[in-house]
Design an enzyme around this catalytic site. Structure first.
Site, PDB file in Angstrom:
ATOM      1  CB  CYS A 158      31.462  20.754  31.149  1.00  0.00           C
ATOM      2  SG  CYS A 158      32.621  20.185  28.878  1.00  0.00           S
ATOM      3  CB  CYS A 189      34.694  18.626  30.261  1.00  0.00           C
ATOM      4  SG  CYS A 189      34.708  19.960  29.986  1.00  0.00           S
TER       5      CYS A 189
END
Length: 188
Positions: free
Chosen positions: A79, A82
């Site tokens: 991600c 993230c």
């Protein structure tokens, strides 16, 4: 003829420059920030409750209701948002060590499957929040959390409870504001 050679040299230099800057950008965007050699860890506690990464034996009851505001961040290595948030979250964990509990859970970690499902994670990065006494924030108690920081309430059909969460990356200012709101006694 000299002009063609000059243009070819300029193009070759641009290609080399672009390649070098691309490699540098990739290297610097994925590397962990280096901790300064003069950094002091005296304010940090060695209590596993304050360790950033949740491991296979982690349970919410190990950290929730222990007298500290809690933010659990769900993320994954694949991600992009993230990964961009990771250094800030790591730095904040050091700054709040002994004052707030910040955890990160990898949604792809099979040992965390139950917690990810219980938290109702449908998108990442995803955060859940708890007051120091273990209760979850409400719009009535902490309107600023909901109105300024994008926190939402939703009913979790799996646990039959209200889930207080936020989906999306956050910056340090947002994280600090949320911790301040979780630490401040509720208005009602």
């Amino acid at each position: 003829m000299g002009r063609k050679i000059m243009i070819k040299k300029i193009v070759a230099l641009l290609i080399v420059f672009t390649s070098i800057t691309t490699v540098w950008a990739i290297k610097n965007s994925t590397s962990e920030p280096k901790e300064p050699a003069s950094s002091s860890k005296s304010s940090e506690t060695n209590d596993p409750m304050f360790e950033l990464v949740a491991t296979g034996d982690f349970k919410l009851e190990d950290v929730v209701g222990k007298g500290y505001p809690v933010i659990i961040n769900f993320s994954a290595t694949w991600c992009g948002p993230c990964q961009r948030m990771k250094p800030m979250y790591k730095e904040a964990n050091k700054a709040y060590n002994g004052k707030a509990i910040l955890k990160t859970i990898d949604v792809d970690d099979k040992s965390m499957k139950e917690i990810v499902a219980e938290a109702g994670v449908t998108g990442i990065p995803h955060q859940i929040f708890f007051y120091p006494d273990g209760t979850t924030p409400t719009l009535e108690k902490s309107p600023k959390l909901f109105n300024e920081f994008g926190v939402n309430e939703k009913f979790n059909k799996r646990t039959f409870s209200t889930q207080v969460s936020r989906t999306g990356a956050m910056d340090r200012e947002t994280l600090d504001g949320i911790i301040k709101e979780l630490t401040t006694p509720p208005t009602k």
